[in-house]
Design a protein around this motif. Structure first.
Motif, short mmCIF file in Angstrom:
data_model
loop_
_atom_site.label_atom_id
_atom_site.label_comp_id
_atom_site.label_asym_id
_atom_site.label_seq_id
_atom_site.Cartn_x
_atom_site.Cartn_y
_atom_site.Cartn_z
N UNK A 26 -53.30 -1.63 -38.03
CA UNK A 26 -53.36 -1.93 -36.96
C UNK A 26 -54.54 -0.49 -36.70
N UNK A 27 -55.06 0.02 -37.10
CA UNK A 27 -56.20 0.86 -36.48
C UNK A 27 -56.87 0.50 -35.93
N UNK A 28 -57.98 0.38 -34.49
CA UNK A 28 -58.85 0.06 -34.36
C UNK A 28 -60.25 -0.11 -34.44
N UNK A 29 -60.26 2.41 -34.39
CA UNK A 29 -62.11 1.81 -34.58
C UNK A 29 -61.67 3.28 -36.21
N UNK A 30 -63.05 2.98 -37.45
CA UNK A 30 -63.42 3.91 -37.73
C UNK A 30 -64.68 4.33 -38.05
N UNK A 31 -64.54 5.85 -37.96
CA UNK A 31 -65.52 5.97 -37.67
C UNK A 31 -66.64 7.02 -38.84
N UNK A 32 -67.88 7.20 -39.21
CA UNK A 32 -68.25 8.01 -40.27
C UNK A 32 -69.90 7.89 -39.77
N UNK A 33 -69.93 8.95 -39.08
CA UNK A 33 -71.64 9.72 -38.48
C UNK A 33 -72.60 8.80 -39.55
N UNK A 34 -73.80 8.98 -39.33
CA UNK A 34 -74.60 9.02 -40.28
C UNK A 34 -75.19 9.96 -39.70
N UNK A 35 -75.65 10.67 -39.06
CA UNK A 35 -75.94 12.95 -38.70
C UNK A 35 -77.72 12.34 -38.55
N UNK A 36 -78.00 11.83 -39.06
CA UNK A 36 -79.84 11.49 -38.58
C UNK A 36 -80.27 10.57 -39.28
N UNK A 37 -81.69 10.64 -39.71
CA UNK A 37 -82.15 9.18 -39.90
C UNK A 37 -82.18 9.41 -41.82
N UNK A 38 -82.58 8.27 -42.05
CA UNK A 38 -82.22 8.31 -43.63
C UNK A 38 -83.38 9.36 -43.97
N UNK A 39 -84.81 9.54 -43.53
CA UNK A 39 -85.77 10.62 -44.20
C UNK A 39 -85.24 11.64 -43.99
#
Length: 323
Positions: free
Chosen positions: A156-169
């Motif tokens: 029953x967790x609701x959100x999972x966070x994983x930041x991309x931080x910036x552009x792929x480039x």
């Protein structure tokens, strides 16, 4: 393109192109922010998605993200500790819940947590959800496997966070110990469940405005509904410890452009907001409709009472249980 015309097209269902978004980088700021706020009002109303975080494990991170005080690659003198004791974590969570905060996120340092640590977190979420079925537990645990995401979904967790931080480039300038595709892989696994993905970026690392625009489009392509906007708080000892802090105008422009690209998302003011002279007041009128309240991982935030007064004073309805 005229800002008003572009705003009206978005309200009517137009998906902005990168070419159109790039014109906003030099658009008149006040007009841009007002239009972004109108887009927010059209798609999201005055709902304000609030959450708070618990730093459940601090420091000793193997990754070399250039901004992070918790990395073993930098000497930052932060407090380090292993995964919080199960009973202590439950009690801290319930203390926040009993003060009215129904969305609480567990944030752990490290590339990924161990299986034994993961099992503790699963047990805590299961027990809390049994005690209080309206509590929303989100997690930020680094890179996750399909099996771990399945188990988070089941308890029953609701959100999972994983930041991309910036552009792929630009990402190779941010971190070299894991890849952009590692993060995308985790986010795509989350999207295969009923869990919601939370992902955004950190700004002020030296990236260009085009990098910021590219990140916003990547998040749109991944259908991310919760987008944290972190303003770099330069920590001495890290590789960006001498960078200048972004000013209010630049932060407001970032948020406004993100709103044009992601019109129905919750654009969440996160780390670094306390560095802004108005603690985010202008940002909340430039398209942002969400925030992390309280302290961040290794830095102080704005007080709960000050935040709540400001957000309500701007006409928002604060919610801790929006999905």
């Amino acid at each position: 393109m005229n800002i008003k015309s572009l705003k009206n097209k978005i309200i009517q269902g137009h998906r902005i192109t990168k070419e159109e978004a790039l014109t906003l980088i030099n658009a008149p700021l006040n007009e841009l922010c007002q239009a972004a706020n109108e887009i927010r009002q059209h798609f999201c109303g005055n709902r304000f998605d609030a959450c708070t975080i618990i730093n459940i494990k601090s420091g000793k991170c193997s990754e070399n993200c250039v901004f992070c005080a918790q990395s073993i690659h930098y000497d930052t003198k932060i407090e380090e500790y292993n995964l919080m004791d199960k009973n202590k974590l439950k009690q801290e969570t319930l203390n926040l819940y009993n003060h009215g905060f129904k969305r609480i996120s567990y944030v752990s340092s490290g590339r990924k947590i161990s299986s034994s640590e993961f099992n503790v977190i699963i047990e805590v979420i299961r027990e809390l959800r049994t005690l209080q079925n309206d509590i929303n537990i989100c997690v930020s645990l680094g890179l996750l496997s399909s099996d771990e995401i399945r188990k988070l979904n089941e308890v029953g967790a609701t959100r999972v966070h994983c930041n991309l931080e910036s552009s792929e480039k630009y990402f190779p300038h941010v971190c070299s110990t894991h890849s952009y595709s590692d993060k995308i892989d985790t986010l795509e696994k989350i999207n295969d469940t009923r869990l919601l993905a939370c992902s955004g970026g950190i700004f002020g690392l030296g990236e260009s405005f085009e990098d910021r625009v590219d990140l916003a489009f990547t998040l749109r392509d991944l259908n991310i509904r919760s987008i944290p906007i972190n303003v770099l708080n330069p920590i001495p000892g890290t590789l960006v410890g001498s960078n200048d802090v972004l000013d209010n105008d630049e932060v407001c422009r970032i948020i406004a452009i993100f709103r044009f690209i992601n019109p129905s998302s919750f654009i969440r003011m996160a780390g670094g907001r306390s560095l802004l002279v108005d603690h985010g007041r202008c940002a909340f009128m430039s398209g942002s409709n969400s925030a992390i309240l309280g302290n961040m991982l290794t830095t102080l935030g704005v007080s709960f009472d000050e935040d709540l007064d400001m957000i309500r004073g701007l006409g928002f309805q604060i919610c801790f249980d929006i999905i």
